[in-house]
Design a protein around this motif. Structure first.
Motif, short mmCIF file in Angstrom:
data_model
loop_
_atom_site.label_atom_id
_atom_site.label_comp_id
_atom_site.label_asym_id
_atom_site.label_seq_id
_atom_site.Cartn_x
_atom_site.Cartn_y
_atom_site.Cartn_z
N ASP A 356 0.85 -1.18 0.00
CA ASP A 356 0.00 0.00 0.00
C ASP A 356 0.89 1.24 0.00
OD1 ASP A 356 -2.41 -1.41 0.22
OD2 ASP A 356 -2.30 -1.44 2.41
N ILE A 357 0.40 2.31 -0.59
CA ILE A 357 1.01 3.63 -0.44
C ILE A 357 0.28 4.34 0.70
CG2 ILE A 357 1.50 5.85 -1.51
CD1 ILE A 357 3.10 3.45 -2.64
N VAL A 358 1.05 4.88 1.65
CA VAL A 358 0.49 5.57 2.79
C VAL A 358 1.10 6.96 2.89
CG1 VAL A 358 0.17 3.38 4.00
CG2 VAL A 358 2.20 4.78 4.48
N VAL A 359 0.42 7.84 3.61
CA VAL A 359 0.96 9.16 3.92
C VAL A 359 0.84 9.39 5.41
CG1 VAL A 359 -1.22 10.40 3.54
CG2 VAL A 359 0.96 11.62 3.29
N VAL A 360 1.86 10.00 5.98
CA VAL A 360 1.84 10.35 7.39
C VAL A 360 0.92 11.56 7.56
CG1 VAL A 360 3.22 10.94 9.42
CG2 VAL A 360 4.24 9.56 7.58
N THR A 361 -0.02 11.46 8.47
CA THR A 361 -0.92 12.57 8.78
C THR A 361 -0.49 13.22 10.09
OG1 THR A 361 -2.48 11.22 10.04
CG2 THR A 361 -2.79 11.31 7.64
N GLU A 362 -1.18 14.25 10.49
CA GLU A 362 -0.84 14.93 11.75
C GLU A 362 -0.98 13.99 12.94
OE1 GLU A 362 0.49 17.80 12.12
OE2 GLU A 362 0.28 18.57 10.07
N ASN A 363 -1.89 13.03 12.83
CA ASN A 363 -2.18 12.16 13.97
C ASN A 363 -1.86 10.69 13.73
OD1 ASN A 363 -3.33 14.33 15.53
ND2 ASN A 363 -5.11 14.21 14.17
N GLY A 364 -1.47 10.33 12.51
CA GLY A 364 -1.24 8.92 12.24
C GLY A 364 -0.93 8.65 10.80
N VAL A 365 -1.82 7.92 10.13
CA VAL A 365 -1.53 7.46 8.78
C VAL A 365 -2.82 7.36 7.97
CG1 VAL A 365 -1.71 5.02 9.47
CG2 VAL A 365 -0.37 5.64 7.43
N GLU A 366 -2.71 7.61 6.68
CA GLU A 366 -3.79 7.36 5.72
C GLU A 366 -3.24 6.49 4.61
OE1 GLU A 366 -6.37 9.62 2.21
OE2 GLU A 366 -5.28 10.83 3.68
N SER A 367 -3.99 5.45 4.25
CA SER A 367 -3.60 4.60 3.14
C SER A 367 -4.31 5.05 1.87
CB SER A 367 -3.94 3.13 3.42
OG SER A 367 -3.60 2.32 2.31
N PHE A 368 -3.56 5.12 0.78
CA PHE A 368 -4.15 5.49 -0.50
C PHE A 368 -4.68 4.28 -1.26
CE2 PHE A 368 -0.96 9.20 -0.48
CZ PHE A 368 -1.86 10.02 0.18
N ASN A 369 -4.39 3.08 -0.77
CA ASN A 369 -4.88 1.86 -1.40
C ASN A 369 -5.80 1.15 -0.43
OD1 ASN A 369 -1.65 1.94 -2.43
ND2 ASN A 369 -3.24 1.79 -4.00
N THR A 370 -6.97 0.79 -0.91
CA THR A 370 -7.99 0.24 -0.01
C THR A 370 -8.51 -1.12 -0.45
OG1 THR A 370 -9.72 1.47 -1.18
CG2 THR A 370 -8.70 2.55 0.72
N ARG A 371 -7.88 -1.72 -1.44
CA ARG A 371 -8.28 -3.07 -1.84
C ARG A 371 -7.99 -4.05 -0.71
NH1 ARG A 371 -11.80 -4.22 -5.07
NH2 ARG A 371 -10.85 -6.23 -5.50
N PRO A 372 -8.79 -5.12 -0.57
CA PRO A 372 -8.55 -6.08 0.51
C PRO A 372 -7.14 -6.66 0.46
CG PRO A 372 -10.67 -6.46 -0.53
CD PRO A 372 -9.97 -5.45 -1.37
N HIS A 373 -6.62 -6.99 1.64
CA HIS A 373 -5.27 -7.53 1.75
C HIS A 373 -5.23 -9.06 1.71
CE1 HIS A 373 -3.91 -3.63 3.98
NE2 HIS A 373 -3.99 -3.47 2.66
N GLU A 374 -6.38 -9.68 1.79
CA GLU A 374 -6.41 -11.14 1.78
C GLU A 374 -5.91 -11.68 0.44
OE1 GLU A 374 -8.79 -9.61 4.89
OE2 GLU A 374 -8.99 -9.25 2.74
N LEU A 375 -5.40 -12.90 0.46
CA LEU A 375 -5.07 -13.58 -0.79
C LEU A 375 -6.34 -13.69 -1.62
CD1 LEU A 375 -2.85 -15.24 -2.37
CD2 LEU A 375 -3.88 -17.27 -1.31
#
Length: 380
Positions: A356-375
């Motif tokens: 996933d591509i993520v960005v650091v936010t003021e309070n934590g993290v946001e992921s730019f990819n939201t597809r399921p992580h399961e196989l």
């Protein structure tokens, strides 16, 4: 670099002006008299146009004190017509064959003590600039410019968010093409077309690693025929017209996995990737994110099969600062965007990666990819 990079959407003039001002200030802070920015992503960051690197010198001169200048061959100057040079306070210095463009740079700077040259400036220009600038020390501009580019502004974050959504739409369609009896190359060609259909200017890379090929992290595609039971790593990405890149990996199985250990091993990978994402927040070091993923994989006995860093920064380049790797003690800050992509690779058998591509936010993290992580188990 192709000429199509010359005519693409650019940030507004105010944003470019602010970037140029920050670049000049960063040069001064680094005790550097000027930055010499060659065509490429650094130039696009500062001008909104990447330009093209050829045997004729093009360089943006950003002095620590004074107005910037764009030195460009007259025959290539029309490619920069969309750049608001007058509004940005940039003097355009054109030259024609027979002129000495390196002397143009030297005359502009006078007698600098130190200049910083773009990391990927061709050697033919680096050496000629060295001769023209006399005793000036030459250093790399990368350490100066990356301090600016690592911290994405709101517009850049929005562009990366859009890129993430676009590549998610491609992953959502992989089941249309990935099936037994087709070659990796055939599947890759369909994915390449879909990357453009879903909003990218082009596909920068398409990895379809089936079966044992999935154990090679940068496999690409081949003529191997995909078989029922194969685990398949699909790592894809490219730039949107604004220049900001996507990069996301999901792992698929064509029918139920052939190998009995896939479910248990993949579950370890899922936990590792989630642990790393959960660890992202301001103040945490880059190496701590790497360790968060690695500790889970090591504890499960798969440490020797995780053979690369956990992530890389992303923006106008697919790979840029910050790198999520052991030894990088850089504290994370809001606006830093990077991949989180642990993998487990068993040579000769199969491999898996979740990215996933993520960005650091003021309070934590946001992921730019939201597809399921399961196989993802597809119909064979």
């Amino acid at each position: 670099m192709s000429s199509r990079s010359l005519h693409t959407p650019a940030p507004d003039t105010g944003a470019l002006r602010a970037r140029l001002d920050r670049a000049a200030a960063a040069a001064a802070k680094a005790d550097t008299d000027a930055l010499l920015i060659a065509p490429g992503s650094d130039l696009r960051y500062l001008l909104g146009q990447a330009g093209g690197s050829f045997e004729r010198l093009t360089t943006l001169v950003v002095p620590a004190d004074g107005a910037p200048a764009l030195v460009v061959p007259k025959l290539e100057a029309p490619g920069y017509a969309d750049v608001p040079t007058a509004d940005l306070g940039i003097e355009v210095l054109t030259w024609v064959d027979g002129d000495d463009p390196y002397r143009l740079v030297a005359d502009r700077l006078g007698k600098p003590g130190r200049v910083a040259v773009s990391d990927f400036t061709p050697a033919l220009h680096v050496l000629a600039l060295r001769a023209a600038l006399g005793d000036a020390e030459q250093t790399l501009a990368g350490p100066v410019v990356r301090e600016l580019r690592m911290r994405k502004d709101a517009a850049e974050i929005a562009a990366l968010r859009a890129a993430g959504a676009a590549i998610d739409r491609v992953h959502a369609r992989v089941g249309e093409w990935l099936r037994a009896g087709r070659t990796e190359a055939e599947v890759g060609a369909d994915i390449t077309a879909a990357i453009v259909e879903e909003g990218h200017s082009h596909a920068d890379f398409v990895i379809v690693g089936s079966g044992p090929n999935g154990a090679s992290p940068h496999h690409d595609v081949s003529d191997r025929v995909i078989q029922r039971g194969d685990v398949v790593v699909v790592d894809i990405g490219g730039p949107l017209p604004e220049g900001y890149n996507s990069d996301s990996t999901r792992t698929y199985s064509v029918g139920e996995p052939r190998d009995a250990d896939v479910a248990e091993t993949y579950a370890v990978l899922q936990r590792a990737q989630q642990a790393a994402v959960d660890a992202v927040r301001p103040g945490v070091t880059a190496e701590r994110i790497d360790a968060a993923a690695r500790e889970v994989i090591d504890a499960a006995g798969f440490g020797e099969f995780f053979i690369h860093r956990t992530g890389h920064g992303i923006g106008l380049d697919v790979h840029e600062e910050p790198y999520i790797i052991a030894g990088n003690q850089l504290p994370l800050e809001a606006g830093m965007a990077f991949s989180v992509e642990p993998g487990i690779y068993q040579a000769g058998r199969w491999g898996a990666r979740i990215e996933d591509i993520v960005v650091v936010t003021e309070n934590g993290v946001e992921s730019f990819n939201t597809r399921p992580h399961e196989l993802v188990v597809l119909d064979a």
